[in-house]
Design a protein around this motif. Structure first.
Motif, mmCIF file in Angstrom:
data_model
loop_
_atom_site.group_PDB
_atom_site.id
_atom_site.type_symbol
_atom_site.label_atom_id
_atom_site.label_comp_id
_atom_site.label_asym_id
_atom_site.label_seq_id
_atom_site.Cartn_x
_atom_site.Cartn_y
_atom_site.Cartn_z
ATOM 1 N N VAL A 220 0.844 -1.198 0.000
ATOM 2 C CA VAL A 220 0.000 0.000 0.000
ATOM 3 C C VAL A 220 0.879 1.248 0.000
ATOM 4 O O VAL A 220 0.641 2.187 -0.766
ATOM 5 C CB VAL A 220 -0.976 -0.015 1.200
ATOM 6 C CG1 VAL A 220 -1.634 1.338 1.385
ATOM 7 C CG2 VAL A 220 -2.037 -1.096 1.015
ATOM 8 N N ALA A 221 1.911 1.255 0.827
ATOM 9 C CA ALA A 221 2.814 2.410 0.884
ATOM 10 C C ALA A 221 3.529 2.609 -0.447
ATOM 11 O O ALA A 221 3.654 3.743 -0.944
ATOM 12 C CB ALA A 221 3.821 2.231 2.022
ATOM 13 N N GLU A 222 3.995 1.521 -1.044
ATOM 14 C CA GLU A 222 4.703 1.621 -2.320
ATOM 15 C C GLU A 222 3.756 2.030 -3.446
ATOM 16 O O GLU A 222 4.129 2.811 -4.325
ATOM 17 C CB GLU A 222 5.420 0.313 -2.627
ATOM 18 C CG GLU A 222 6.595 0.089 -1.688
ATOM 19 C CD GLU A 222 7.243 -1.278 -1.798
ATOM 20 O OE1 GLU A 222 6.894 -2.056 -2.717
ATOM 21 O OE2 GLU A 222 8.116 -1.576 -0.953
ATOM 22 N N HIS A 223 2.536 1.538 -3.421
ATOM 23 C CA HIS A 223 1.546 1.965 -4.413
ATOM 24 C C HIS A 223 1.269 3.458 -4.258
ATOM 25 O O HIS A 223 1.107 4.167 -5.262
ATOM 26 C CB HIS A 223 0.252 1.172 -4.277
ATOM 27 C CG HIS A 223 0.340 -0.213 -4.811
ATOM 28 N ND1 HIS A 223 -0.723 -1.080 -4.760
ATOM 29 C CD2 HIS A 223 1.353 -0.903 -5.392
ATOM 30 C CE1 HIS A 223 -0.369 -2.233 -5.299
ATOM 31 N NE2 HIS A 223 0.895 -2.146 -5.685
ATOM 32 N N SER A 224 1.210 3.940 -3.028
ATOM 33 C CA SER A 224 0.998 5.369 -2.776
ATOM 34 C C SER A 224 2.125 6.196 -3.383
ATOM 35 O O SER A 224 1.888 7.254 -3.981
ATOM 36 C CB SER A 224 0.915 5.655 -1.280
ATOM 37 O OG SER A 224 -0.219 5.069 -0.716
ATOM 38 N N GLU A 225 3.353 5.707 -3.247
ATOM 39 C CA GLU A 225 4.503 6.418 -3.817
ATOM 40 C C GLU A 225 4.437 6.444 -5.344
ATOM 41 O O GLU A 225 4.723 7.478 -5.963
ATOM 42 C CB GLU A 225 5.807 5.761 -3.356
ATOM 43 C CG GLU A 225 6.079 5.921 -1.876
ATOM 44 C CD GLU A 225 7.279 5.112 -1.403
ATOM 45 O OE1 GLU A 225 7.744 5.396 -0.292
ATOM 46 O OE2 GLU A 225 7.740 4.201 -2.129
ATOM 47 N N ILE A 226 4.072 5.309 -5.928
ATOM 48 C CA ILE A 226 3.934 5.251 -7.389
ATOM 49 C C ILE A 226 2.859 6.230 -7.844
ATOM 50 O O ILE A 226 3.050 6.996 -8.800
ATOM 51 C CB ILE A 226 3.620 3.810 -7.853
ATOM 52 C CG1 ILE A 226 4.820 2.886 -7.587
ATOM 53 C CG2 ILE A 226 3.215 3.787 -9.334
ATOM 54 C CD1 ILE A 226 4.502 1.397 -7.690
ATOM 55 N N LEU A 227 1.734 6.230 -7.154
ATOM 56 C CA LEU A 227 0.640 7.148 -7.482
ATOM 57 C C LEU A 227 1.098 8.593 -7.383
ATOM 58 O O LEU A 227 0.805 9.405 -8.267
ATOM 59 C CB LEU A 227 -0.552 6.886 -6.554
ATOM 60 C CG LEU A 227 -1.725 7.845 -6.646
ATOM 61 C CD1 LEU A 227 -2.308 7.877 -8.047
ATOM 62 C CD2 LEU A 227 -2.791 7.456 -5.625
ATOM 63 N N GLU A 228 1.848 8.925 -6.346
ATOM 64 C CA GLU A 228 2.316 10.305 -6.181
ATOM 65 C C GLU A 228 3.270 10.709 -7.300
ATOM 66 O O GLU A 228 3.234 11.843 -7.777
ATOM 67 C CB GLU A 228 2.961 10.506 -4.808
ATOM 68 C CG GLU A 228 1.963 10.525 -3.675
ATOM 69 C CD GLU A 228 0.788 11.467 -3.913
ATOM 70 O OE1 GLU A 228 1.005 12.649 -4.275
ATOM 71 O OE2 GLU A 228 -0.364 11.021 -3.768
ATOM 72 N N ALA A 229 4.137 9.796 -7.728
ATOM 73 C CA ALA A 229 5.046 10.105 -8.836
ATOM 74 C C ALA A 229 4.260 10.336 -10.131
ATOM 75 O O ALA A 229 4.586 11.236 -10.908
ATOM 76 C CB ALA A 229 6.065 8.979 -9.017
ATOM 77 N N ASP B 162 6.217 12.758 -12.940
ATOM 78 C CA ASP B 162 7.638 12.396 -12.972
ATOM 79 C C ASP B 162 7.805 10.962 -13.479
ATOM 80 O O ASP B 162 7.740 10.008 -12.700
ATOM 81 C CB ASP B 162 8.229 12.549 -11.577
ATOM 82 C CG ASP B 162 9.737 12.415 -11.557
ATOM 83 O OD1 ASP B 162 10.312 11.810 -12.488
ATOM 84 O OD2 ASP B 162 10.348 12.898 -10.584
ATOM 85 N N PRO B 163 8.024 10.781 -14.779
ATOM 86 C CA PRO B 163 8.107 9.426 -15.335
ATOM 87 C C PRO B 163 9.295 8.628 -14.810
ATOM 88 O O PRO B 163 9.184 7.414 -14.602
ATOM 89 C CB PRO B 163 8.218 9.654 -16.842
ATOM 90 C CG PRO B 163 8.721 11.046 -17.000
ATOM 91 C CD PRO B 163 8.227 11.808 -15.805
ATOM 92 N N ASP B 164 10.421 9.293 -14.576
ATOM 93 C CA ASP B 164 11.595 8.567 -14.085
ATOM 94 C C ASP B 164 11.383 8.070 -12.658
ATOM 95 O O ASP B 164 11.748 6.943 -12.325
ATOM 96 C CB ASP B 164 12.849 9.444 -14.172
ATOM 97 C CG ASP B 164 13.233 9.746 -15.609
ATOM 98 O OD1 ASP B 164 12.937 8.913 -16.505
ATOM 99 O OD2 ASP B 164 13.815 10.814 -15.853
#
Length: 134
Positions: free
Chosen positions: A96-105, A110-112
């Motif tokens: 969930v935390a990592e998905h949140s980070e992906i969503l925020e990027a 920020d594609p990179d």
């Protein structure tokens, strides 16, 4: 399977930028759903929602061939996801935390960063398969 996921998902994360409002809203919805399912202890549902989160990003790129290729991994992904959550229950909160980070990027455009976060997230499974995660 993990190598294929990394290739497809990193490419898709880059291509998803700029993310449409519809994609952002759908990912937010799936993230909230995954949180609820984790709190309820429904591991099978968490695995399905986790997979849907990634599939939405892949589909957003509009490449039907990559989407079909990704869909062919579905059954393996779901089996692996449930097995991992049984053996690593802390992984639900980390996902969930990592998905949140992906969503925020994606939201930040920020594609990179989105691709790097996907690489780290999916790469964890590669480390697990090699016995580097206990």
């Amino acid at each position: 399977m993990v190598e294929t996921r990394m290739l497809v998902e990193e490419h898709a994360a880059r291509k998803a930028v700029p993310a449409s409002p519809q994609l952002i809203a759908r990912l937010e919805e799936l993230l909230e759903q995954q949180k609820r399912q984790g709190e309820e202890g429904d591991l099978a549902a968490v695995a399905v929602t986790d997979r849907c989160f990634h599939a939405e990003i892949v589909r957003s790129g509009g490449n039907a061939i990559l989407s079909r290729l990704y869909d062919q991994l579905r059954d393996r992904q779901l089996r692996m996801g449930v097995a991992v959550m049984h053996s690593h229950p802390d992984r639900i909160a980390k996902n969930v935390a990592e998905h949140s980070e992906i969503l925020e990027a994606l939201r930040a455009g920020d594609p990179d960063a989105a691709a790097a976060l996907v690489h780290r997230h999916v790469g964890w499974f590669s480390n697990l398969a090699r016995g580097e995660v206990r």
